[in-house]
Design a protein around this motif. Structure first.
Motif: not given
Length: 319
Positions: A38, A49-50, A53-54, A56-57, A93-94
């Motif tokens: 990030h 959220k962040e 994102e990580y 999921n990445y 949500d991940f």
């Protein structure tokens, strides 16, 4: 990372909870990766959220194993809960990395003998304990002299997976070798004491409870390293246990030399221990206790290994 004190605080919280040094290294590494992903944004300025994102990445782009993603998740959650005092609540949500359903690799009794016969010295004794007592390699190498009970033919495993203690069997085949190993440790301890290095490293709780225990032979590692080294946390110069990579390399070489075509490792010997006990008629609860599994469902996988063996199920055409 711009805020070096953040990692220092994290290390402090990890050590306060008596996590292993490897866990400390892994957790701090994941936090650094998370922040770099990030663009060096401070975790205080990020939220669920962040984090999602990580994660999921890692699953979608890096295609990491489920265990790797879970370790990253644990490290980040630890950071927010214990260091930043701002626990992350919602993590729905991940995308979880998929865990492939694989049966463990198991060697036959003859294959185990082939591998063991190609080993010698300390690697052979360690391998015999992995198979004969169902130990994980980390549990075996962390054994201390007092963990051997020759009277009751038992081995005590301290702080195994999940920080649990348990008792497992001492194979009769290894009994004399273990006694000889204790004598080797005694000689090494005598030399170290004469050189001013009589102490060994104990878990923090034990060192407080027994202030002089670190100097006693019984608390020293059963498989000490050939060289003394400085502990990265306490600064104490002592003999840690031998490296697991040494044993893994020797076992890998023995498997290759034997001509066995299975992808067998040190952990395969533990899988074989469980499978062979079940094949010999021992009940699954007994095997569960010896392995230190929290849930019997974990142990149940070995029953599937047995069911899938063609030698166990007889084809009707052969009747």
């Amino acid at each position: 990372m711009s805020d070096k004190s953040l990692l220092s605080r994290m290390r402090s919280e990890i050590r306060r909870r008596n996590y292993s040094y490897r866990t400390e290294q892994a957790y701090t590494t994941w936090v650094v990766r998370f922040v770099k992903f990030h663009d060096l944004c401070h975790p205080n300025e990020m939220n669920e959220k962040e984090v999602i994102e990580y994660l999921n990445y890692l699953a979608e782009e890096r295609n990491v194993a489920a265990s790797t993603q879970n370790q990253a998740l644990c490290a980040i959650l630890f950071l927010y809960e214990h260091v930043l005092k701002d626990p992350i609540e919602e993590m729905m949500d991940f995308k979880r990395a998929e865990t492939p359903k694989k049966l463990p690799v198991v060697l036959t009794s003859d294959e185990v003998k082939q591998v063991l016969n190609l080993l010698d010295g300390t690697p052979k004794l360690v391998a015999e304990l992995l198979y004969g007592a169902g130990l994980r390699i980390s549990e075996c190498l962390r054994l201390r002299v007092l963990d051997l009970d020759f009277s009751y033919n038992q081995i005590q495993v301290r702080s195994g997976k999940g920080k649990k203690d348990r008792i497992t069997i001492m194979p009769q085949t290894t009994k004399k070798k273990l006694k000889d190993q204790v004598q080797k440790v005694k000689m090494i301890h005598k030399k170290d004491t004469a050189a001013g290095y009589e102490e060994t490293l104990l878990p923090k709780a034990l060192s407080k409870k027994y202030p002089n225990a670190s100097k006693q032979l019984k608390w020293h590692y059963l498989f000490p390293s050939p060289k003394r080294a400085k502990d990265p946390r306490s600064g104490l110069v002592h003999r840690h246990h031998i490296s697991d990579s040494t044993i893994q390399r020797k076992v890998k070489q023995a498997v290759k030399k034997s001509g066995i075509k299975k992808h067998a490792t040190c952990h395969t010997l533990r899988h074989s221990f469980a499978t062979h006990l079940l094949e010999d008629g021992y009940d699954i609860r007994t095997v569960q206790e010896l392995l230190g599994h929290k849930n019997v469902n974990t142990t149940m996988i070995y029953t599937h290994v047995i069911k899938n063996k063609g030698s166990i199920v007889k084809s009707p055409i052969d009747s």
